[in-house]
Design a protein around this motif. Structure first.
Motif, short mmCIF file in Angstrom:
data_model
loop_
_atom_site.label_atom_id
_atom_site.label_comp_id
_atom_site.label_asym_id
_atom_site.label_seq_id
_atom_site.Cartn_x
_atom_site.Cartn_y
_atom_site.Cartn_z
N CYS A 1 -0.50 0.21 -5.63
CA CYS A 1 -0.71 0.53 -4.21
C CYS A 1 -2.19 0.83 -3.92
CB CYS A 1 0.14 1.72 -3.80
SG CYS A 1 1.91 1.39 -3.69
N GLN B 1 0.79 -1.22 0.00
CA GLN B 1 0.00 0.00 0.00
C GLN B 1 0.83 1.28 0.00
OE1 GLN B 1 -3.47 -0.47 2.84
NE2 GLN B 1 -2.33 -2.32 3.38
N SER B 2 2.15 1.15 0.00
CA SER B 2 3.00 2.34 -0.01
C SER B 2 4.32 1.99 -0.68
CB SER B 2 3.25 2.83 1.42
OG SER B 2 4.07 1.91 2.13
N LYS C 1 -4.69 -1.47 -1.60
CA LYS C 1 -5.31 -0.93 -0.38
C LYS C 1 -6.78 -1.32 -0.31
CE LYS C 1 -5.81 3.35 2.26
NZ LYS C 1 -5.50 4.79 2.30
N TYR D 1 6.74 -1.45 -0.64
CA TYR D 1 7.29 -2.00 -1.89
C TYR D 1 8.81 -2.13 -1.79
CZ TYR D 1 8.22 -2.29 -6.96
OH TYR D 1 8.64 -2.67 -8.22
#
Length: 415
Positions: free
Chosen positions: A258, A193-194, A262, A198
């Motif tokens: 991302c 999600q960020s 999420k 990653y």
């Protein structure tokens, strides 16, 4: 062998996706049926579109006339291109698409080589071919072919803990291809999600990613650059721009990944499963190394980030069971970097033990004053021994009651 069937409306999109891989030498054109092949090993996407169009009636009523099939043999099956082509043709024949125009592609951009087949599911009159129970028939056909050719049985739902991705090994050579395969494999397999999550995920496979920014011709530039690293996280060799690896590995593509991740993680409540496992391991130990080992045994890898002084300032958990990458603080304050640092710092670590001397019956300390004696008796009964009154055991409570009775008798004698 696992077959995945997708239907859609964009023939050009399916041809371009596979054609670009072939033309970048990330795969091979294995076979065509009723479609021209110039035998160069490349795909003329425009020419392929023209050839397919000859079989597409202008009176098509089917909303999604394109079929895109992925055939995935087990990683342990070592098959030649000729064998793969034969399997693809036999599969299409048994599925009822043997007379349809189609193209067979072999993808080699990741270690697990597999096939993609692009075709159309309408006849020359625009009528949809019989597609009743397509997925059930496909599974039956792949099982029959596994038995016929002695292939390994492969299930669609494989255990993510048996991760096919491997660390980049600079001693193995062709570092650029290793990095490209790893990045593509990670993006296809995991959800994060960020950019920080990653980055932590890639570090697990000896790949680093940076975000260069600047202004080019008056326009803001924001890209990604990938590098191979050693096991200590130090960069080695030359960096690779995302454009050299593929459009799907650039900044915009990763940001889009991302956003989708999420929503998916929230919808499926995947973080809750990871959190339960991490908290269970945390309750079993106060040692980082053992904590990491316990989670690894459960299919979760842990990536810590440390300051120069060795303090934890970041923690990310990669759950191979669900394919989710989660920052500790995202799952709750109890898994934040500060909370983990406090947990792994053992109480009074490195300090000398405090000596404890119990007074004798004739000690003069008790004669100094009643207030001192009373304070010592109170803290002994409820503080030093219990630490937390709710957790005091039966013997400690009995001892405390005995002290209070002694205190009461002394006060009565004084009166």
């Amino acid at each position: 062998m696992v077959a995945k069937i997708s239907i859609g409306s964009s023939l050009y999109g399916a041809l371009a996706y596979n054609g670009e891989k072939i033309n970048k030498e990330e795969g091979r054109l294995l076979a065509t049926n009723k479609i021209f092949d110039n035998c160069t090993g490349k795909l003329d996407i425009a020419r392929a579109m023209e050839d397919f169009s000859r079989y597409l009636s202008p009176h098509i009523r089917t909303e999604k006339p394109v079929i895109h099939i992925s055939l995935n043999p087990h990683p342990d099956d070592r098959l030649t291109d000729t064998e793969l082509e034969g399997i693809a043709r036999e599969y299409m024949e048994k599925m009822g698409y043997g007379s349809q125009p189609y193209i067979v592609f072999k993808h080699e951009d990741i270690d697990r080589h597999h096939l993609h087949i692009v075709s159309i599911r309408v006849d020359e009159n625009g009528r949809c071919l019989n597609n009743a129970y397509n997925f059930h028939r496909s599974k039956t056909i792949t099982r029959e072919m596994e038995e016929k050719y002695g292939l390994h049985k492969a299930e669609r739902k494989r255990n993510r803990q048996d991760n096919p991705l491997r660390k980049v090994d600079i001693s193995a050579g062709d570092v650029g291809k290793q990095v490209a395969n790893t990045v593509k494999g990670v993006l296809a397999t995991y959800r994060f999600q960020s950019m920080g999550e990653y980055r932590a995920l890639l570090s697990l496979y000896n790949v680093a990613v940076e975000e260069p920014r600047g202004i080019v011709n008056g326009r803001e530039y924001h890209g990604l650059v990938y590098s191979a690293t050693d096991d200590a996280g130090n960069k080695v060799g030359n960096p690779f721009k995302s454009s050299r690896i593929g459009k799907g590995t650039g900044y915009e593509a990763v940001e889009a990944r991302c956003a989708k991740s999420k929503e998916y993680i929230k919808e499926k409540k995947l973080a809750e499963m990871t959190k339960r496992t991490v908290l269970a391991a945390l309750q079993k130990t106060f040692h980082k190394e053992e904590f990491v080992r316990l989670l690894h045994d459960k299919g979760i890898d842990t990536v810590f980030r440390f300051t120069d002084t060795g303090r934890i300032y970041g923690a990310t958990f990669i759950d191979h069971r669900t394919g989710c990458v989660l920052n500790g603080s995202r799952m709750g304050k109890e898994l934040s970097a500060n909370a983990l640092q406090e947990h792994f710092t053992l109480p009074f670590a490195g300090e000398m033990p405090i000596p404890l001397t119990l007074p004798s019956d004739n000690t003069s300390a008790m004669a100094v004053g009643d207030s001192v004696g009373e304070e010592w008796e109170y803290t002994s009964g409820l503080g030093l021994l219990s630490g937390d009154s709710s957790g005091t055991d039966a013997q400690e409570e009995a001892f405390a009651r005995n002290l209070r009775r002694k205190k009461k008798k002394k006060n009565q004698r004084k009166i």
